[in-house]
Design a protein around this motif. Structure first.
Motif, PDB file in Angstrom:
ATOM      1  N   ARG A 468       5.530  12.231   8.607  1.00  0.00           N
ATOM      2  CA  ARG A 468       5.776  11.235   9.655  1.00  0.00           C
ATOM      3  C   ARG A 468       6.938  10.350   9.241  1.00  0.00           C
ATOM      4  O   ARG A 468       7.357  10.328   8.077  1.00  0.00           O
ATOM      5  CB  ARG A 468       4.526  10.387   9.900  1.00  0.00           C
ATOM      6  CG  ARG A 468       3.291  11.193  10.250  1.00  0.00           C
ATOM      7  CD  ARG A 468       3.453  12.017  11.525  1.00  0.00           C
ATOM      8  NE  ARG A 468       3.510  11.207  12.704  1.00  0.00           N
ATOM      9  CZ  ARG A 468       2.443  10.806  13.402  1.00  0.00           C
ATOM     10  NH1 ARG A 468       1.226  11.148  12.992  1.00  0.00           N
ATOM     11  NH2 ARG A 468       2.575  10.087  14.486  1.00  0.00           N
ATOM     12  N   THR A 469       7.461   9.616  10.188  1.00  0.00           N
ATOM     13  CA  THR A 469       8.667   8.821   9.910  1.00  0.00           C
ATOM     14  C   THR A 469       8.386   7.334   9.729  1.00  0.00           C
ATOM     15  O   THR A 469       9.258   6.600   9.257  1.00  0.00           O
ATOM     16  CB  THR A 469       9.681   8.987  11.051  1.00  0.00           C
ATOM     17  OG1 THR A 469       9.072   8.576  12.286  1.00  0.00           O
ATOM     18  CG2 THR A 469      10.135  10.439  11.150  1.00  0.00           C
ATOM     19  N   GLY A 470       7.195   6.874  10.130  1.00  0.00           N
ATOM     20  CA  GLY A 470       6.919   5.448  10.023  1.00  0.00           C
ATOM     21  C   GLY A 470       5.459   5.170   9.734  1.00  0.00           C
ATOM     22  O   GLY A 470       4.602   6.062   9.794  1.00  0.00           O
ATOM     23  N   PHE A 471       5.169   3.908   9.412  1.00  0.00           N
ATOM     24  CA  PHE A 471       3.781   3.492   9.202  1.00  0.00           C
ATOM     25  C   PHE A 471       3.626   2.046   9.633  1.00  0.00           C
ATOM     26  O   PHE A 471       4.587   1.265   9.660  1.00  0.00           O
ATOM     27  CB  PHE A 471       3.346   3.667   7.736  1.00  0.00           C
ATOM     28  CG  PHE A 471       4.077   2.790   6.743  1.00  0.00           C
ATOM     29  CD1 PHE A 471       3.580   1.531   6.401  1.00  0.00           C
ATOM     30  CD2 PHE A 471       5.247   3.226   6.145  1.00  0.00           C
ATOM     31  CE1 PHE A 471       4.246   0.728   5.483  1.00  0.00           C
ATOM     32  CE2 PHE A 471       5.914   2.430   5.223  1.00  0.00           C
ATOM     33  CZ  PHE A 471       5.409   1.181   4.891  1.00  0.00           C
ATOM     34  N   VAL A 472       2.393   1.693  10.003  1.00  0.00           N
ATOM     35  CA  VAL A 472       2.055   0.304  10.332  1.00  0.00           C
ATOM     36  C   VAL A 472       0.908  -0.126   9.417  1.00  0.00           C
ATOM     37  O   VAL A 472       0.102   0.701   8.975  1.00  0.00           O
ATOM     38  CB  VAL A 472       1.634   0.130  11.807  1.00  0.00           C
ATOM     39  CG1 VAL A 472       2.792   0.390  12.740  1.00  0.00           C
ATOM     40  CG2 VAL A 472       0.458   1.034  12.144  1.00  0.00           C
ATOM     41  N   ILE A 473       0.867  -1.409   9.131  1.00  0.00           N
ATOM     42  CA  ILE A 473      -0.215  -1.962   8.318  1.00  0.00           C
ATOM     43  C   ILE A 473      -1.311  -2.434   9.252  1.00  0.00           C
ATOM     44  O   ILE A 473      -1.085  -3.308  10.095  1.00  0.00           O
ATOM     45  CB  ILE A 473       0.288  -3.121   7.447  1.00  0.00           C
ATOM     46  CG1 ILE A 473       1.318  -2.603   6.435  1.00  0.00           C
ATOM     47  CG2 ILE A 473      -0.877  -3.797   6.727  1.00  0.00           C
ATOM     48  CD1 ILE A 473       1.921  -3.694   5.570  1.00  0.00           C
ATOM     49  N   ARG A 474      -2.487  -1.851   9.128  1.00  0.00           N
ATOM     50  CA  ARG A 474      -3.623  -2.290   9.945  1.00  0.00           C
ATOM     51  C   ARG A 474      -4.226  -3.572   9.394  1.00  0.00           C
ATOM     52  O   ARG A 474      -4.561  -4.494  10.136  1.00  0.00           O
ATOM     53  CB  ARG A 474      -4.692  -1.196   9.971  1.00  0.00           C
ATOM     54  CG  ARG A 474      -4.334   0.049  10.755  1.00  0.00           C
ATOM     55  CD  ARG A 474      -5.445   1.089  10.593  1.00  0.00           C
ATOM     56  NE  ARG A 474      -5.251   2.276  11.403  1.00  0.00           N
ATOM     57  CZ  ARG A 474      -6.000   3.371  11.294  1.00  0.00           C
ATOM     58  NH1 ARG A 474      -6.982   3.410  10.392  1.00  0.00           N
ATOM     59  NH2 ARG A 474      -5.779   4.415  12.057  1.00  0.00           N
ATOM     60  N   LYS A 475      -4.407  -3.637   8.082  1.00  0.00           N
ATOM     61  CA  LYS A 475      -4.940  -4.831   7.436  1.00  0.00           C
ATOM     62  C   LYS A 475      -4.558  -4.796   5.970  1.00  0.00           C
ATOM     63  O   LYS A 475      -4.254  -3.727   5.422  1.00  0.00           O
ATOM     64  CB  LYS A 475      -6.460  -4.919   7.591  1.00  0.00           C
ATOM     65  CG  LYS A 475      -7.228  -3.742   7.027  1.00  0.00           C
ATOM     66  CD  LYS A 475      -8.721  -3.884   7.296  1.00  0.00           C
ATOM     67  CE  LYS A 475      -9.492  -2.673   6.771  1.00  0.00           C
ATOM     68  NZ  LYS A 475     -10.946  -2.794   7.034  1.00  0.00           N
ATOM     69  N   ARG A 476      -4.570  -5.967   5.320  1.00  0.00           N
ATOM     70  CA  ARG A 476      -4.194  -6.040   3.919  1.00  0.00           C
ATOM     71  C   ARG A 476      -4.879  -7.224   3.253  1.00  0.00           C
ATOM     72  O   ARG A 476      -5.397  -8.129   3.931  1.00  0.00           O
ATOM     73  CB  ARG A 476      -2.678  -6.171   3.745  1.00  0.00           C
ATOM     74  CG  ARG A 476      -2.107  -7.458   4.251  1.00  0.00           C
ATOM     75  CD  ARG A 476      -0.616  -7.573   3.984  1.00  0.00           C
ATOM     76  NE  ARG A 476      -0.310  -7.880   2.594  1.00  0.00           N
ATOM     77  CZ  ARG A 476       0.878  -7.673   2.029  1.00  0.00           C
ATOM     78  NH1 ARG A 476       1.858  -7.152   2.745  1.00  0.00           N
ATOM     79  NH2 ARG A 476       1.090  -7.990   0.765  1.00  0.00           N
ATOM     80  N   ALA A 477      -4.877  -7.219   1.945  1.00  0.00           N
ATOM     81  CA  ALA A 477      -5.409  -8.340   1.172  1.00  0.00           C
ATOM     82  C   ALA A 477      -4.634  -8.417  -0.133  1.00  0.00           C
ATOM     83  O   ALA A 477      -4.218  -7.384  -0.683  1.00  0.00           O
ATOM     84  CB  ALA A 477      -6.907  -8.173   0.903  1.00  0.00           C
ATOM     85  N   ASP A 478      -4.447  -9.626  -0.640  1.00  0.00           N
ATOM     86  CA  ASP A 478      -3.700  -9.855  -1.873  1.00  0.00           C
ATOM     87  C   ASP A 478      -4.569 -10.642  -2.842  1.00  0.00           C
ATOM     88  O   ASP A 478      -5.230 -11.605  -2.440  1.00  0.00           O
ATOM     89  CB  ASP A 478      -2.399 -10.606  -1.591  1.00  0.00           C
ATOM     90  CG  ASP A 478      -1.453  -9.790  -0.720  1.00  0.00           C
ATOM     91  OD1 ASP A 478      -1.660  -9.790   0.511  1.00  0.00           O
ATOM     92  OD2 ASP A 478      -0.531  -9.171  -1.251  1.00  0.00           O
ATOM     93  N   TYR A 479      -4.547 -10.254  -4.101  1.00  0.00           N
ATOM     94  CA  TYR A 479      -5.421 -10.856  -5.101  1.00  0.00           C
ATOM     95  C   TYR A 479      -4.621 -11.290  -6.323  1.00  0.00           C
ATOM     96  O   TYR A 479      -3.677 -10.602  -6.738  1.00  0.00           O
ATOM     97  CB  TYR A 479      -6.488  -9.863  -5.573  1.00  0.00           C
ATOM     98  CG  TYR A 479      -7.362  -9.301  -4.488  1.00  0.00           C
ATOM     99  CD1 TYR A 479      -8.584  -9.885  -4.179  1.00  0.00           C
ATOM    100  CD2 TYR A 479      -6.972  -8.178  -3.769  1.00  0.00           C
ATOM    101  CE1 TYR A 479      -9.393  -9.361  -3.176  1.00  0.00           C
ATOM    102  CE2 TYR A 479      -7.768  -7.647  -2.768  1.00  0.00           C
ATOM    103  CZ  TYR A 479      -8.979  -8.240  -2.485  1.00  0.00           C
ATOM    104  OH  TYR A 479      -9.771  -7.713  -1.492  1.00  0.00           O
ATOM    105  N   LYS A 480      -5.051 -12.387  -6.913  1.00  0.00           N
ATOM    106  CA  LYS A 480      -4.572 -12.769  -8.243  1.00  0.00           C
ATOM    107  C   LYS A 480      -5.672 -12.420  -9.221  1.00  0.00           C
ATOM    108  O   LYS A 480      -6.816 -12.849  -9.067  1.00  0.00           O
ATOM    109  CB  LYS A 480      -4.258 -14.262  -8.303  1.00  0.00           C
ATOM    110  CG  LYS A 480      -3.645 -14.700  -9.628  1.00  0.00           C
ATOM    111  CD  LYS A 480      -3.183 -16.146  -9.577  1.00  0.00           C
ATOM    112  CE  LYS A 480      -2.461 -16.529 -10.859  1.00  0.00           C
ATOM    113  NZ  LYS A 480      -1.969 -17.940 -10.815  1.00  0.00           N
ATOM    114  N   GLN A 481      -5.345 -11.630 -10.242  1.00  0.00           N
ATOM    115  CA  GLN A 481      -6.347 -11.128 -11.171  1.00  0.00           C
ATOM    116  C   GLN A 481      -6.415 -12.002 -12.435  1.00  0.00           C
ATOM    117  O   GLN A 481      -5.409 -12.550 -12.877  1.00  0.00           O
ATOM    118  CB  GLN A 481      -6.030  -9.683 -11.562  1.00  0.00           C
ATOM    119  CG  GLN A 481      -5.952  -8.758 -10.353  1.00  0.00           C
ATOM    120  CD  GLN A 481      -5.710  -7.315 -10.726  1.00  0.00           C
ATOM    121  OE1 GLN A 481      -6.403  -6.429 -10.269  1.00  0.00           O
ATOM    122  NE2 GLN A 481      -4.712  -7.070 -11.545  1.00  0.00           N
TER     123      GLN A 481
END
Length: 542
Positions: A468-481
């Motif tokens: 495929r040529t593209g992608f979309v982000i459905r959901k995300r999360a960012d963490y500090k470890q």
């Protein structure tokens, strides 16, 4: 995006307590970082460190933030900035100047802070071709200068700096969100601002609301309506951010009444009654009626959802009423629109569409008469200007500066799949519907911005492998470890251990170049932009 804490491990420690540290040096007092030392100095410390089991002779440790604030921090920075050794460490000089600027601002001297931030440009002169500097400390300095200009009510200067910094690191949500905080304070709209907000919305779907608000202020009502409508029907949890007991799950719901109401208002303001009317009717059917009987007292989750939904419906009522008045005005029913608007009294929502409607339906003043009371239009303009001033006032320089990326060097951490013995790298698997992938990227020694970019790089690689040529982000999360040490089950210390970003993506076909509203990433462009930074030539072969 909320940066969440993630505890990597608990280590049982039965020995003595932590070693007592001495007084911090002026370097650590100024910007939190230890004094830069050459190899000879470091080696000279190594032998006494070994002989004393590490209790003596080691270089001073850096900290997450300066050991001093305000005037005391300025004094420490004055001392180290006079050290001639800084002639060899231009990037550190930039960091120290940026730190002293923050201390000046903490002490209430915005002008001195701006002087130091301007001095960073001279300190970096001749070195700004270092791409990693421009993408990290360079962007941070610009954003911090933008925030300081905002505190001085210099909105044009602040916006220009924020857009420049965001363009330097277009794939970083950390940098993009900092830019949005600056741009969101000023209701004016520009194509450059829209471009930045579109990128940020692609990185974090929940931030599409920032683009919708900006487009409303810029008179882009139909485009704003499309954003509000998409937000209203996107799957969200009405209890996001609420800490739940073990075993309880967050209910996923669609049909946010506030977003629905704002979509109706934007469509009506654009003159599209056909699109606005179904949303107004939907609100009245789903939310305007008196709430149903409260759920059983033992159903804690259902009660929380019911209370939140009732509060959302109440907040949406003003937007729905103005939307309905606009549909009446669009049909030429000015008296009816005026009467509908007047039912809100002093509870009018402060939006450009409200102000425009007031101007449209207010009665003309008879010739020769002057009203002594301020008009509703003047009141609305004053309220919107007050909102702008309040946004600038609420921006805390210290917390803002803390969220900006530090200086980076070339990062080659994009590696193979991670495992329990190898925490750096990616993990991924196909989504349940088979349309995309769930990706996790961890980096114990990488910055937050680098980790989130490497997650996108993996997303681009998987997209290309899927044909495929593209992608979309459905959901995300960012963490500090964090790495946590415990003694008999009780935490005794924790230290930062890098970052982690997770995302669920969907493979799609990229739209034509220049599609302004698209939130689709072009996989080839992402790969070509980021792979030279994070891959070796061998890793770059796909």
């Amino acid at each position: 995006m909320r940066l969440k804490s993630f505890l990597l491990a608990g280590v049982l420690t039965l020995g003595a307590g932590p070693v007592m540290a001495g007084e911090p040096s002026d370097w650590v007092r100024c910007d939190g970082l230890a004094k830069p030392e050459n190899v000879g100095v470091t080696l000279s410390r190594l032998v006494p460190a070994i002989m004393t089991a590490g209790l003596m002779g080691l270089p001073e440790a850096s900290r997450e933030e300066p050991a001093e604030q305000g005037a005391a921090g300025v004094k420490a920075c004055d001392t180290v900035l006079a050290d001639p050794m800084l002639d060899r460490y231009w990037a550190r000089k930039v960091s120290l100047l940026k730190a002293r600027a923050l201390h000046h601002i903490e002490a209430g001297d915005l002008d001195a802070g701006l002087t130091d931030l301007a001095a960073t440009h001279a300190a970096a002169a001749g070195n700004v071709d270092d791409a990693t500097y421009a993408r990290s400390l360079g962007a941070s300095t610009q954003l911090f200068e933008a925030a300081t200009q905002l505190k001085k009510d210099r909105f044009d200067e602040a916006a220009a700096l924020a857009i420049k910094a965001a363009d330097a690191r277009p794939y970083s949500l950390e940098v993009g969100m900092a830019a949005v905080r600056i741009l969101d304070a000023d209701p004016r709209w520009s194509p450059d601002e829209d471009r930045v907000l579109t990128r940020v919305a692609a990185l974090e779907p929940d931030l599409r609301v920032a683009r919708a608000k900006s487009r409303e202020w810029g008179g882009q009502h139909a485009r704003a309506a499309a954003d509000w409508a998409a937000m209203a029907d996107s799957p969200t949890s009405p209890l996001a951010g609420v800490r739940l007991p073990r075993g309880m799950t967050l209910p996923t719901m669609t049909g946010d009444p506030v977003f629905m109401a704002r979509a109706a208002l934007a469509y009506a303001r654009a003159g599209d009654n056909a699109a606005a009317a179904p949303l107004i009717a939907r609100y009245k059917t789903d939310f305007a009626a008196p709430p149903a009987a409260a759920p059983a007292g033992d159903d804690v989750m259902a009660n929380m959802v019911a209370r939140l939904r009732a509060e959302q419906a109440k907040n949406a009522q003003g937007f729905i009423t103005v939307a309905e008045a606009w549909t009446q005005a669009n049909d030429g029913k000015i008296d009816q629109a005026r009467a509908t608007l007047e039912t809100l009294g002093d509870r009018l929502p402060a939006t450009p569409a409200t102000l425009d409607l007031i101007e449209k339906v207010k009665r003309p003043t008879p010739a020769g008469m002057v009203s002594l009371a301020p008009s509703a239009s003047a009141q609305m303009e004053a309220l919107m200007n007050a909102d702008r001033a309040d946004a600038a006032r609420r921006l805390d320089p210290k917390s803002f500066a803390k969220a900006l990326p530090p200086l980076e060097r070339a990062d080659r951490s994009y590696s193979k799949q991670s495992a329990w013995f190898k925490p750096n790298g990616f993990k991924d698997k196909k989504t349940a519907d088979g349309k995309g992938a769930s990706i996790e990227f961890s980096g114990a020694f990488s910055t937050h911005a680098a980790v989130e970019e490497m997650m996108l790089l993996r997303a681009a690689q998987l997209t290309r492998e899927a044909g495929r040529t593209g992608f979309v982000i459905r959901k995300r999360a960012d963490y500090k470890q964090y790495m946590v040490q415990t003694m008999y089950g009780s935490e005794i210390s924790r230290s930062p251990n890098g970052f982690k970003t997770t995302a669920e993506i969907e493979f799609v076909d990229a739209p034509p170049a220049g599609a302004a509203d698209s939130l689709v990433f072009d996989a080839d462009k992402v790969w070509n932009d980021l792979s030279p930074i994070y891959t070796t030539p061998a890793q770059g072969k796909t």
